[in-house]
Write a protein that holds these residues in place. Sequence first.
Motif, PDB file in Angstrom:
ATOM      1  N   LEU A   1     -25.608  45.885 -38.334  1.00  0.00           N
ATOM      2  CA  LEU A   1     -24.164  45.708 -38.222  1.00  0.00           C
ATOM      3  C   LEU A   1     -23.436  46.900 -37.595  1.00  0.00           C
ATOM      4  N   LYS A   2     -24.129  48.024 -37.438  1.00  0.00           N
ATOM      5  CA  LYS A   2     -23.472  49.132 -36.741  1.00  0.00           C
ATOM      6  C   LYS A   2     -23.765  49.099 -35.238  1.00  0.00           C
ATOM      7  N   ASN A   3     -24.554  48.129 -34.808  1.00  0.00           N
ATOM      8  CA  ASN A   3     -24.862  47.942 -33.395  1.00  0.00           C
ATOM      9  C   ASN A   3     -24.021  46.785 -32.844  1.00  0.00           C
ATOM     10  N   PRO A   4     -23.018  47.074 -31.997  1.00  0.00           N
ATOM     11  CA  PRO A   4     -22.125  46.016 -31.507  1.00  0.00           C
ATOM     12  C   PRO A   4     -22.846  44.830 -30.876  1.00  0.00           C
ATOM     13  N   ALA A   5     -23.928  45.047 -30.135  1.00  0.00           N
ATOM     14  CA  ALA A   5     -24.621  43.950 -29.455  1.00  0.00           C
ATOM     15  C   ALA A   5     -25.215  42.944 -30.437  1.00  0.00           C
ATOM     16  N   ASP A   6     -25.548  43.387 -31.650  1.00  0.00           N
ATOM     17  CA  ASP A   6     -26.167  42.491 -32.622  1.00  0.00           C
ATOM     18  C   ASP A   6     -25.208  41.439 -33.170  1.00  0.00           C
ATOM     19  N   TYR A   7     -23.917  41.624 -32.981  1.00  0.00           N
ATOM     20  CA  TYR A   7     -22.950  40.639 -33.472  1.00  0.00           C
ATOM     21  C   TYR A   7     -23.020  39.335 -32.689  1.00  0.00           C
ATOM     22  N   ARG A   8     -23.535  39.391 -31.463  1.00  0.00           N
ATOM     23  CA  ARG A   8     -23.660  38.160 -30.661  1.00  0.00           C
ATOM     24  C   ARG A   8     -24.467  37.103 -31.427  1.00  0.00           C
ATOM     25  N   ASP A   9     -25.531  37.538 -32.107  1.00  0.00           N
ATOM     26  CA  ASP A   9     -26.400  36.604 -32.827  1.00  0.00           C
ATOM     27  C   ASP A   9     -25.719  35.964 -34.033  1.00  0.00           C
ATOM     28  N   LEU A  10     -24.598  36.529 -34.485  1.00  0.00           N
ATOM     29  CA  LEU A  10     -23.898  35.994 -35.646  1.00  0.00           C
ATOM     30  C   LEU A  10     -22.753  35.053 -35.278  1.00  0.00           C
ATOM     31  N   MET A  11     -22.430  34.998 -33.993  1.00  0.00           N
ATOM     32  CA  MET A  11     -21.276  34.218 -33.546  1.00  0.00           C
ATOM     33  C   MET A  11     -21.532  32.716 -33.658  1.00  0.00           C
ATOM     34  N   PRO A  12     -20.443  31.964 -33.880  1.00  0.00           N
ATOM     35  CA  PRO A  12     -20.578  30.507 -33.971  1.00  0.00           C
ATOM     36  C   PRO A  12     -20.950  29.867 -32.631  1.00  0.00           C
ATOM     37  N   ASP A  13     -21.321  28.597 -32.669  1.00  0.00           N
ATOM     38  CA  ASP A  13     -21.710  27.866 -31.466  1.00  0.00           C
ATOM     39  C   ASP A  13     -20.573  27.760 -30.453  1.00  0.00           C
ATOM     40  N   SER A  14     -19.340  27.889 -30.915  1.00  0.00           N
ATOM     41  CA  SER A  14     -18.185  27.757 -30.019  1.00  0.00           C
ATOM     42  C   SER A  14     -17.905  29.027 -29.218  1.00  0.00           C
ATOM     43  N   LEU A  15     -18.825  29.993 -29.257  1.00  0.00           N
ATOM     44  CA  LEU A  15     -18.668  31.247 -28.511  1.00  0.00           C
ATOM     45  C   LEU A  15     -18.601  30.959 -27.015  1.00  0.00           C
ATOM     46  N   GLN A  16     -17.554  31.508 -26.357  1.00  0.00           N
ATOM     47  CA  GLN A  16     -17.427  31.322 -24.914  1.00  0.00           C
ATOM     48  C   GLN A  16     -17.744  32.596 -24.145  1.00  0.00           C
ATOM     49  N   SER A  17     -17.403  33.754 -24.717  1.00  0.00           N
ATOM     50  CA  SER A  17     -17.747  35.009 -24.054  1.00  0.00           C
ATOM     51  C   SER A  17     -17.984  36.079 -25.115  1.00  0.00           C
ATOM     52  N   PHE A  18     -18.808  37.045 -24.761  1.00  0.00           N
ATOM     53  CA  PHE A  18     -19.114  38.148 -25.668  1.00  0.00           C
ATOM     54  C   PHE A  18     -19.424  39.372 -24.822  1.00  0.00           C
TER      55      PHE A  18
ATOM     56  N   GLU B   1     -19.226  50.353 -26.578  1.00  0.00           N
ATOM     57  CA  GLU B   1     -19.823  51.476 -27.295  1.00  0.00           C
ATOM     58  C   GLU B   1     -19.485  51.460 -28.793  1.00  0.00           C
ATOM     59  N   ASP B   2     -18.233  51.182 -29.123  1.00  0.00           N
ATOM     60  CA  ASP B   2     -17.810  51.256 -30.525  1.00  0.00           C
ATOM     61  C   ASP B   2     -17.373  49.913 -31.101  1.00  0.00           C
ATOM     62  N   GLY B   3     -17.677  48.822 -30.393  1.00  0.00           N
ATOM     63  CA  GLY B   3     -17.266  47.511 -30.882  1.00  0.00           C
ATOM     64  C   GLY B   3     -17.628  46.423 -29.889  1.00  0.00           C
ATOM     65  N   PHE B   4     -16.865  45.342 -29.912  1.00  0.00           N
ATOM     66  CA  PHE B   4     -17.142  44.220 -29.029  1.00  0.00           C
ATOM     67  C   PHE B   4     -15.898  43.365 -28.893  1.00  0.00           C
ATOM     68  N   LYS B   5     -15.886  42.534 -27.851  1.00  0.00           N
ATOM     69  CA  LYS B   5     -14.829  41.546 -27.716  1.00  0.00           C
ATOM     70  C   LYS B   5     -15.491  40.207 -27.455  1.00  0.00           C
ATOM     71  N   PHE B   6     -14.817  39.161 -27.903  1.00  0.00           N
ATOM     72  CA  PHE B   6     -15.380  37.827 -27.779  1.00  0.00           C
ATOM     73  C   PHE B   6     -14.267  36.800 -27.739  1.00  0.00           C
ATOM     74  N   SER B   7     -14.604  35.614 -27.281  1.00  0.00           N
ATOM     75  CA  SER B   7     -13.665  34.503 -27.358  1.00  0.00           C
ATOM     76  C   SER B   7     -14.429  33.269 -27.809  1.00  0.00           C
ATOM     77  N   LEU B   8     -13.731  32.476 -28.593  1.00  0.00           N
ATOM     78  CA  LEU B   8     -14.250  31.203 -29.076  1.00  0.00           C
ATOM     79  C   LEU B   8     -13.416  30.091 -28.453  1.00  0.00           C
ATOM     80  N   LYS B   9     -14.012  28.926 -28.333  1.00  0.00           N
ATOM     81  CA  LYS B   9     -13.314  27.785 -27.774  1.00  0.00           C
ATOM     82  C   LYS B   9     -12.002  27.559 -28.529  1.00  0.00           C
ATOM     83  N   GLY B  10     -10.903  27.482 -27.785  1.00  0.00           N
ATOM     84  CA  GLY B  10      -9.610  27.181 -28.388  1.00  0.00           C
ATOM     85  C   GLY B  10      -8.911  28.354 -29.042  1.00  0.00           C
ATOM     86  N   MET B  11      -9.472  29.575 -28.916  1.00  0.00           N
ATOM     87  CA  MET B  11      -8.844  30.748 -29.522  1.00  0.00           C
ATOM     88  C   MET B  11      -8.713  31.854 -28.480  1.00  0.00           C
TER      89      MET B  11
END
Length: 128
Positions: free
Chosen positions: A21-38, A42-52
């Motif tokens: 959980l301290k590795n930002p890239a590992d959060y991709r594997d936890l994202m829901p199926d509605s993930l559109q971008s990830f 270095e210190d975090g991540f950004k993502f978008s889900l369908k409709g948000m």
Amino acid sequence: MKLEGRKIIVNKSSEQLVQMLKNPADYRDLMPDSLQSFEAREDGFKFSLKGMPEIALKISEVSDREVVLKSAASNLDFELKGTMNPIAENQTEVQLLFDGKFNPFIKMMVEKPLQNFINSLSDSLEKL
């Protein structure tokens, strides 16, 4: 606005979870199926889900019992905390806690999607 995920049991030690959980890239594997971008940073991540809208998070605190993600956007004030309680050598109880300061209109719009997101993250963690 406070939201709580259900308490789950993850078949990993708390040390293994903290390392993940301290590795930002590992959060991709936890994202829901509605993930559109990830995008891991270095210190975090950004993502978008369908409709948000796009959400940017930074990892602000890491200890052997919790990981805290905070909004990277200055106009949004919230944090998502993962608390970890070791049960056995390779089992950890995990709960996700969300705390956000939103006006009533924003709260009404985001409360249900955020709860669904927290539930989806909990489901993904439980499968580890």
